[in-house]
Design a protein around this motif. Sequence first.
Motif, short mmCIF file in Angstrom:
data_model
loop_
_atom_site.label_atom_id
_atom_site.label_comp_id
_atom_site.label_asym_id
_atom_site.label_seq_id
_atom_site.Cartn_x
_atom_site.Cartn_y
_atom_site.Cartn_z
N TYR A 65 0.84 -1.20 0.00
CA TYR A 65 0.00 0.00 0.00
C TYR A 65 0.88 1.25 0.00
O TYR A 65 1.87 1.32 0.71
N PRO A 66 0.51 2.26 -0.80
CA PRO A 66 1.34 3.47 -0.89
C PRO A 66 1.43 4.20 0.45
O PRO A 66 0.48 4.21 1.23
N SER A 67 2.56 4.81 0.67
CA SER A 67 2.74 5.64 1.86
C SER A 67 2.03 6.97 1.64
O SER A 67 1.55 7.27 0.54
N MET A 68 1.95 7.79 2.68
CA MET A 68 1.35 9.11 2.55
C MET A 68 2.11 9.95 1.53
O MET A 68 1.50 10.69 0.74
N ILE A 92 -10.43 15.97 3.87
CA ILE A 92 -10.74 15.78 5.29
C ILE A 92 -9.88 14.67 5.88
O ILE A 92 -9.61 13.66 5.22
N GLY A 93 -9.44 14.85 7.13
CA GLY A 93 -8.72 13.82 7.86
C GLY A 93 -7.46 13.36 7.17
O GLY A 93 -6.57 14.15 6.87
N ALA A 94 -7.38 12.06 6.89
CA ALA A 94 -6.21 11.52 6.21
C ALA A 94 -6.03 12.18 4.85
O ALA A 94 -4.92 12.46 4.41
N VAL A 177 -5.44 2.48 6.74
CA VAL A 177 -5.23 2.93 8.12
C VAL A 177 -3.77 2.76 8.52
O VAL A 177 -3.16 3.65 9.13
N LYS A 178 -3.20 1.62 8.19
CA LYS A 178 -1.80 1.35 8.54
C LYS A 178 -0.87 2.37 7.88
O LYS A 178 0.09 2.86 8.50
N SER A 179 -1.16 2.72 6.64
CA SER A 179 -0.35 3.71 5.94
C SER A 179 -0.45 5.08 6.62
O SER A 179 0.55 5.76 6.83
N TYR A 180 -1.69 5.45 6.99
CA TYR A 180 -1.88 6.76 7.65
C TYR A 180 -1.22 6.78 9.02
O TYR A 180 -0.62 7.78 9.42
#
Length: 338
Positions: A65-68, A92-94, A177-180
């Motif tokens: 999964y891509p990082s932020m 919004i949010g992430a 979620v893990k990425s965020y």
Amino acid sequence: MKGTPKPNRPVILTLHDIGLNHKTCFNPLFNHEDMQEISRHFAVLHVEAPGQHEGASTLPTGFVYPSMDQLSETLAIVLKHYGIKSAIGLAIGAGAYIMAKFALNHPDMVEGLVLINISAQSEGWMDWAAHKILCSTRSLITFVQLQEEIQTNHDLIATYRHHIQNGVNQSNLQQFVKSYNSRKALDVERPVQGGTINVRTLKCSSLLVVGDSSPAVDAVVDCNSKLNPTKTTMLKMQDCGGLPQVDQPGKLVEAIKYFIQGLGYMASASMTRLVRSRTSSGTSIASMDGSRSRSQSTRSHTNVEQRGRSQTDVSMQSVSNSPSEPVLPALNRTEVSC
């Protein structure tokens, strides 16, 4: 993509939060009657994080999964793919965190930002709680109830609980979620008079939005303290939880209209929901209803189409900045609520 991009005009670029997609996150806002005026002036480009769209299949085994950082760079790729030179970000949010990183790395592609519930910090206790919940129940239902804090609106909670339980691919959601949760603190620094000139900060005008009963208030206030006060306004929406675009769409649309006018567009847009008044001082305070005060700010901007001059006055509740902050022009450093 909604609408056709217009020459020499940005598109509105959206990015949703965890547990949502562009429809569940932004449909209440873009379907609001007052938003139609904005939609007539701008094409809208909705972006969804990998695997978060409706009916998404489980991402293949071995998919990283891509990082932020990677997701923020993807926004630039998307705009270039559509031949779009610039955008006004709405997230919004992430999504707000990703959008801010995009603006930091590509300031020439972003004319303005409307960021809801943004956190400039690395993983906090709310993120830790989400991780624990995911490990035990493989669901974000409880976390979203904590995160959004809309305890007075049980129908809304039930709607989003049903969506997260039945409309989101849980495996894909866990990866997002893990990425965020693996994000780093946003690399921004507030410019100070007499300090380093070339500090890393957002170059565009930014509107930070948060509901007054949202648990994201502290995070948004912290982010506001790190940004350039001459280009940033914080809007705290009264009687609102963690989803202002769902809870108070009409009020948010009005704020977005003012913001867009400040960028030099939509000079003739109609304003109905926020109190309007005119003043010669950007820092004068007057009574709004006996229990609320307001700050009247005057903005002068250029109408891109007519090359004329117009002035918009916004009257909202003012909250003064900390005395320890650097002395900078008061007009653009007020925190407001409506």
